[in-house]
Design a protein around this motif. Structure first.
Motif, short mmCIF file in Angstrom:
data_model
loop_
_atom_site.label_atom_id
_atom_site.label_comp_id
_atom_site.label_asym_id
_atom_site.label_seq_id
_atom_site.Cartn_x
_atom_site.Cartn_y
_atom_site.Cartn_z
N SER A 178 0.84 -1.22 -0.08
CA SER A 178 -0.12 -0.07 -0.03
C SER A 178 0.90 1.33 -0.15
O SER A 178 0.39 2.24 -0.44
CB SER A 178 -0.96 -0.06 1.18
N ALA A 179 2.26 1.19 0.49
CA ALA A 179 2.96 2.13 0.10
C ALA A 179 3.95 2.41 -1.04
O ALA A 179 4.77 3.05 -1.20
CB ALA A 179 4.06 2.34 1.21
N CYS A 180 3.45 1.58 -1.88
CA CYS A 180 4.16 1.38 -3.15
C CYS A 180 3.37 2.13 -4.39
O CYS A 180 2.05 1.88 -4.15
CB CYS A 180 4.32 -0.13 -3.71
N LYS A 181 4.09 2.95 -5.27
CA LYS A 181 3.19 3.54 -6.41
C LYS A 181 2.59 2.61 -7.35
O LYS A 181 1.73 3.10 -8.31
CB LYS A 181 4.31 4.41 -7.12
N HIS A 182 2.91 1.36 -7.48
CA HIS A 182 2.42 0.31 -8.46
C HIS A 182 1.29 -0.57 -7.88
O HIS A 182 0.56 -1.07 -8.42
CB HIS A 182 3.53 -0.70 -8.84
N TYR A 183 0.97 -0.30 -6.67
CA TYR A 183 -0.05 -1.02 -5.97
C TYR A 183 -1.52 -0.20 -6.45
O TYR A 183 -1.82 1.00 -6.58
CB TYR A 183 0.00 -1.01 -4.51
N TYR A 184 -2.54 -0.79 -6.45
CA TYR A 184 -3.68 -0.39 -6.74
C TYR A 184 -5.00 -1.33 -6.10
O TYR A 184 -4.77 -2.67 -6.34
CB TYR A 184 -4.14 -0.02 -8.22
N VAL A 185 -5.95 -0.72 -6.06
CA VAL A 185 -7.41 -1.56 -5.63
C VAL A 185 -7.99 -1.68 -6.93
O VAL A 185 -8.44 -0.71 -7.59
CB VAL A 185 -7.91 -0.97 -4.45
N THR A 186 -8.45 -2.91 -7.25
CA THR A 186 -9.37 -3.41 -8.39
C THR A 186 -10.79 -3.16 -8.01
O THR A 186 -11.05 -3.38 -6.64
CB THR A 186 -8.94 -4.56 -8.88
N TRP A 187 -11.55 -3.39 -9.12
CA TRP A 187 -13.06 -3.57 -8.92
C TRP A 187 -13.31 -5.13 -9.10
O TRP A 187 -14.58 -5.43 -8.63
CB TRP A 187 -13.79 -2.90 -10.14
N ASP A 188 -12.45 -5.83 -8.95
CA ASP A 188 -12.85 -7.24 -9.03
C ASP A 188 -13.01 -7.85 -7.63
O ASP A 188 -12.03 -8.03 -7.10
CB ASP A 188 -11.91 -8.13 -9.70
N PRO A 189 -13.93 -8.22 -7.09
CA PRO A 189 -14.20 -8.69 -5.67
C PRO A 189 -13.34 -10.10 -5.66
O PRO A 189 -13.01 -10.68 -4.56
CB PRO A 189 -15.64 -9.16 -5.70
N ARG A 190 -13.21 -10.96 -6.64
CA ARG A 190 -12.36 -12.15 -6.44
C ARG A 190 -10.86 -11.72 -6.27
O ARG A 190 -10.16 -12.66 -5.74
CB ARG A 190 -12.28 -13.08 -7.83
N LEU A 231 3.76 -10.82 -1.52
CA LEU A 231 3.39 -11.86 -1.02
C LEU A 231 3.53 -12.90 -2.04
O LEU A 231 4.24 -13.92 -2.20
CB LEU A 231 2.24 -12.15 -0.10
N GLU A 232 2.70 -12.69 -3.00
CA GLU A 232 2.57 -13.46 -4.23
C GLU A 232 4.02 -13.64 -5.22
O GLU A 232 4.29 -14.77 -5.39
CB GLU A 232 1.56 -12.85 -5.16
N VAL A 233 4.62 -12.45 -5.05
CA VAL A 233 6.13 -12.57 -5.66
C VAL A 233 6.94 -13.32 -4.97
O VAL A 233 7.86 -14.06 -5.44
CB VAL A 233 6.59 -11.03 -5.86
N PHE A 234 6.97 -12.98 -3.72
CA PHE A 234 7.70 -14.01 -2.65
C PHE A 234 7.45 -15.15 -2.83
O PHE A 234 8.42 -16.26 -3.09
CB PHE A 234 7.80 -13.38 -1.13
N ARG A 235 6.31 -15.78 -2.98
CA ARG A 235 5.94 -16.94 -3.08
C ARG A 235 6.27 -17.83 -4.20
O ARG A 235 6.71 -18.93 -4.20
CB ARG A 235 4.37 -17.38 -2.71
N ALA A 236 6.36 -17.02 -5.38
CA ALA A 236 6.64 -17.53 -6.77
C ALA A 236 8.18 -17.58 -6.85
O ALA A 236 8.58 -18.51 -7.59
CB ALA A 236 5.94 -16.66 -7.88
N TYR A 243 11.20 -6.75 -6.43
CA TYR A 243 12.06 -5.87 -6.70
C TYR A 243 11.51 -4.55 -7.40
O TYR A 243 12.38 -3.58 -7.67
CB TYR A 243 13.05 -6.56 -7.88
N ALA A 244 10.28 -4.56 -7.46
CA ALA A 244 9.48 -3.46 -8.30
C ALA A 244 9.14 -2.62 -7.14
O ALA A 244 8.70 -1.16 -7.72
CB ALA A 244 8.43 -3.88 -9.05
N PHE A 245 9.26 -2.62 -5.91
CA PHE A 245 8.50 -1.70 -4.95
C PHE A 245 9.23 -0.34 -5.17
O PHE A 245 10.61 -0.15 -5.37
CB PHE A 245 8.96 -2.08 -3.49
N GLU A 246 8.50 0.67 -5.47
CA GLU A 246 8.82 2.19 -5.23
C GLU A 246 7.96 3.22 -4.60
O GLU A 246 6.81 2.70 -4.74
CB GLU A 246 8.96 2.62 -6.80
N LYS A 247 8.48 3.71 -3.36
CA LYS A 247 7.64 4.32 -2.49
C LYS A 247 6.78 5.46 -3.09
O LYS A 247 6.95 6.01 -4.00
CB LYS A 247 8.58 4.96 -1.42
#
Length: 63
Positions: free
Chosen positions: A9-21, A39-44, A50-54
């Motif tokens: 949520s502190a990353c500029k690439h994060y967003y909330v979608t309209w898809d409830p799934r 978490l998905e990136v870490f699991r995979a 590596y893409a985190f940008e404040k």
């Protein structure tokens, strides 16, 4: 080796979608998910995201 959890949520690439799934998304990686994208990136990959940008938050002026 212990790594810090990345707060999407502190990353500029994060967003909330309209898809409830798949309510959370990452523009840098191009996917939507039920969980935090970092978490998905870490699991995979076993590596922290590596893409985190404040995110730069602009202050609103009064007037």
């Amino acid at each position: 080796m212990e790594s810090k959890r990345i707060n999407c949520s502190a990353c500029k690439h994060y967003y909330v979608t309209w898809d409830p799934r798949f309510p959370k998304g990452c523009k840098a990686h191009g996917f939507k998910t039920k969980h935090l994208p970092s978490l998905e990136v870490f699991r995979a990959s076993g590596q922290p995201c590596y893409a985190f940008e404040k995110k730069i938050i602009k202050e609103r002026g009064r007037g």
